[in-house]
Design a protein around this motif. Sequence first.
Motif, mmCIF file in Angstrom:
data_model
loop_
_atom_site.group_PDB
_atom_site.id
_atom_site.type_symbol
_atom_site.label_atom_id
_atom_site.label_comp_id
_atom_site.label_asym_id
_atom_site.label_seq_id
_atom_site.Cartn_x
_atom_site.Cartn_y
_atom_site.Cartn_z
ATOM 1 N N GLU A 168 12.039 2.828 -35.259
ATOM 2 C CA GLU A 168 12.339 4.173 -35.758
ATOM 3 C C GLU A 168 13.843 4.425 -35.717
ATOM 4 O O GLU A 168 14.541 3.902 -34.847
ATOM 5 N N GLN A 169 14.316 5.266 -36.648
ATOM 6 C CA GLN A 169 15.672 5.809 -36.609
ATOM 7 C C GLN A 169 15.572 7.326 -36.507
ATOM 8 O O GLN A 169 14.755 7.948 -37.185
ATOM 9 N N HIS A 170 16.404 7.912 -35.629
ATOM 10 C CA HIS A 170 16.400 9.357 -35.406
ATOM 11 C C HIS A 170 17.801 9.914 -35.633
ATOM 12 O O HIS A 170 18.794 9.315 -35.219
ATOM 13 N N ARG A 171 17.851 11.086 -36.276
ATOM 14 C CA ARG A 171 19.107 11.824 -36.464
ATOM 15 C C ARG A 171 18.941 13.160 -35.769
ATOM 16 O O ARG A 171 18.125 13.987 -36.171
ATOM 17 N N GLY A 172 19.712 13.361 -34.693
ATOM 18 C CA GLY A 172 19.485 14.560 -33.889
ATOM 19 C C GLY A 172 18.101 14.478 -33.283
ATOM 20 O O GLY A 172 17.708 13.461 -32.709
ATOM 21 N N ARG A 173 17.328 15.528 -33.439
ATOM 22 C CA ARG A 173 15.965 15.536 -32.895
ATOM 23 C C ARG A 173 14.938 15.130 -33.931
ATOM 24 O O ARG A 173 13.733 15.182 -33.665
ATOM 25 N N GLU A 174 15.379 14.728 -35.122
ATOM 26 C CA GLU A 174 14.452 14.437 -36.211
ATOM 27 C C GLU A 174 14.357 12.941 -36.485
ATOM 28 O O GLU A 174 15.371 12.242 -36.518
ATOM 29 N N LYS A 175 13.148 12.469 -36.703
ATOM 30 C CA LYS A 175 12.940 11.113 -37.189
ATOM 31 C C LYS A 175 13.247 11.105 -38.684
ATOM 32 O O LYS A 175 12.873 12.043 -39.411
ATOM 33 N N VAL A 176 13.930 10.085 -39.161
ATOM 34 C CA VAL A 176 14.353 10.056 -40.564
ATOM 35 C C VAL A 176 14.006 8.700 -41.188
ATOM 36 O O VAL A 176 13.659 7.748 -40.499
ATOM 37 N N GLU A 177 14.142 8.650 -42.502
ATOM 38 C CA GLU A 177 13.916 7.397 -43.219
ATOM 39 C C GLU A 177 14.887 6.325 -42.726
ATOM 40 O O GLU A 177 16.078 6.586 -42.556
ATOM 41 N N THR A 178 14.384 5.137 -42.515
ATOM 42 C CA THR A 178 15.233 4.042 -42.058
ATOM 43 C C THR A 178 16.106 3.532 -43.206
ATOM 44 O O THR A 178 15.668 3.407 -44.348
ATOM 45 N N TRP A 179 17.351 3.234 -42.857
ATOM 46 C CA TRP A 179 18.302 2.605 -43.776
ATOM 47 C C TRP A 179 18.746 1.280 -43.160
ATOM 48 O O TRP A 179 18.950 1.199 -41.942
ATOM 49 N N PHE A 180 18.913 0.268 -44.013
ATOM 50 C CA PHE A 180 19.393 -1.023 -43.555
ATOM 51 C C PHE A 180 20.417 -1.568 -44.534
ATOM 52 O O PHE A 180 20.190 -1.539 -45.750
ATOM 53 N N ASP A 181 21.540 -2.049 -43.984
ATOM 54 C CA ASP A 181 22.581 -2.658 -44.809
ATOM 55 C C ASP A 181 23.027 -1.725 -45.931
ATOM 56 O O ASP A 181 23.289 -2.146 -47.050
ATOM 57 N N SER A 183 21.327 0.727 -47.460
ATOM 58 C CA SER A 183 20.327 1.173 -48.434
ATOM 59 C C SER A 183 19.100 1.743 -47.731
ATOM 60 O O SER A 183 18.704 1.272 -46.662
ATOM 61 N N ALA A 184 18.492 2.742 -48.365
ATOM 62 C CA ALA A 184 17.270 3.336 -47.829
ATOM 63 C C ALA A 184 16.114 2.348 -47.965
ATOM 64 O O ALA A 184 15.998 1.637 -48.969
ATOM 65 N N SER A 185 15.251 2.322 -46.952
ATOM 66 C CA SER A 185 14.117 1.390 -46.986
ATOM 67 C C SER A 185 13.039 1.825 -47.964
ATOM 68 O O SER A 185 12.254 0.996 -48.434
ATOM 69 N N GLY A 186 12.969 3.116 -48.270
ATOM 70 C CA GLY A 186 11.916 3.609 -49.160
ATOM 71 C C GLY A 186 10.638 3.980 -48.434
ATOM 72 O O GLY A 186 9.707 4.498 -49.052
ATOM 73 N N ILE A 187 10.572 3.733 -47.126
ATOM 74 C CA ILE A 187 9.376 4.081 -46.361
ATOM 75 C C ILE A 187 9.578 5.477 -45.784
ATOM 76 O O ILE A 187 10.411 5.673 -44.900
ATOM 77 N N THR A 188 8.836 6.428 -46.339
ATOM 78 C CA THR A 188 9.016 7.827 -45.943
ATOM 79 C C THR A 188 7.722 8.377 -45.354
ATOM 80 O O THR A 188 7.485 8.270 -44.171
ATOM 81 N N HIS A 189 6.878 8.952 -46.194
ATOM 82 C CA HIS A 189 5.654 9.576 -45.701
ATOM 83 C C HIS A 189 4.540 8.547 -45.581
ATOM 84 O O HIS A 189 4.514 7.537 -46.278
ATOM 85 N N ASP A 190 3.615 8.846 -44.676
ATOM 86 C CA ASP A 190 2.543 7.895 -44.384
ATOM 87 C C ASP A 190 1.236 8.277 -45.079
ATOM 88 O O ASP A 190 0.158 7.943 -44.592
ATOM 89 N N ASP A 191 1.334 8.950 -46.240
ATOM 90 C CA ASP A 191 0.109 9.379 -46.913
ATOM 91 C C ASP A 191 -0.609 8.216 -47.603
ATOM 92 O O ASP A 191 -1.791 8.308 -47.905
ATOM 93 N N THR A 192 0.100 7.127 -47.859
ATOM 94 C CA THR A 192 -0.519 5.936 -48.440
ATOM 95 C C THR A 192 0.041 4.701 -47.752
ATOM 96 O O THR A 192 1.101 4.735 -47.136
ATOM 97 N N GLU A 193 -0.693 3.599 -47.885
ATOM 98 C CA GLU A 193 -0.179 2.342 -47.360
ATOM 99 C C GLU A 193 0.948 1.860 -48.258
ATOM 100 O O GLU A 193 0.846 1.900 -49.483
ATOM 101 N N TYR A 194 2.038 1.428 -47.655
ATOM 102 C CA TYR A 194 3.215 1.054 -48.442
ATOM 103 C C TYR A 194 4.012 0.021 -47.673
ATOM 104 O O TYR A 194 4.118 0.084 -46.451
ATOM 105 N N SER A 195 4.590 -0.956 -48.377
ATOM 106 C CA SER A 195 5.422 -1.951 -47.702
ATOM 107 C C SER A 195 6.529 -2.436 -48.621
ATOM 108 O O SER A 195 6.425 -2.342 -49.845
ATOM 109 N N VAL A 196 7.592 -2.945 -48.004
ATOM 110 C CA VAL A 196 8.698 -3.563 -48.724
ATOM 111 C C VAL A 196 9.068 -4.841 -47.969
ATOM 112 O O VAL A 196 8.753 -4.990 -46.787
#
Length: 210
Positions: A168-181, A183-196
Amino acid sequence: MTTGQRRRRRTLRVLLALGGVAALLAIAVVIVPLLRPPGPRPPFQLPVACGETWRLGTYPGHDNYDIDLFPTAGEAWGRPVLASEDGTVTVAGINGSLGGRTPGNPKGPRGRGGGYWVKIDHGGRWETQYLHLLEPPLVRAGQRVARGEQLGRVGSTGDSGAPHLHYEQHRGREKVETWFDGSASGITHDDTEYSVTLTSNNCPAEPLDR
């Protein structure tokens, strides 16, 4: 009232006032940093070895912005877990309970929570978390770590069905979308199964030319 009693009462009032000031300063030291806006996003890298390709995924009920990492080739058990960026370890221990899943007993009983885990403060109110490690972390609370430094090994402690790294990555008290190198990973909400699928650029720094 005698002169001595008046002096003692004045002294008590002064001590109480000084104690109040000290308490307010202590509260300010804790509260004021929490009120500051987060700083710029650190240049996070994947928390795995340079050049390795991993699948990052989520699924319904996993929690928004949480990601699970699985290697696309080879065994997951025991793979190095690396710091995503420079920082200071704030937690290195057990989250919940460990359970009994090991390389020798992969179908053993599940534990609770994150099992062996590490949390790192990267400054500017940014933080990363690394869960389900195989063994006690290789780092300790208060230790300064560099990007790419090994924190532990991939396991399946805690509430884990198979060996993987929960990150997980957290900004302040909030969990946020992970970024690597960068760029955003694209993994946001968990309403569907998703992978990259991503390849790690968490590589040793190039030596300076002499």
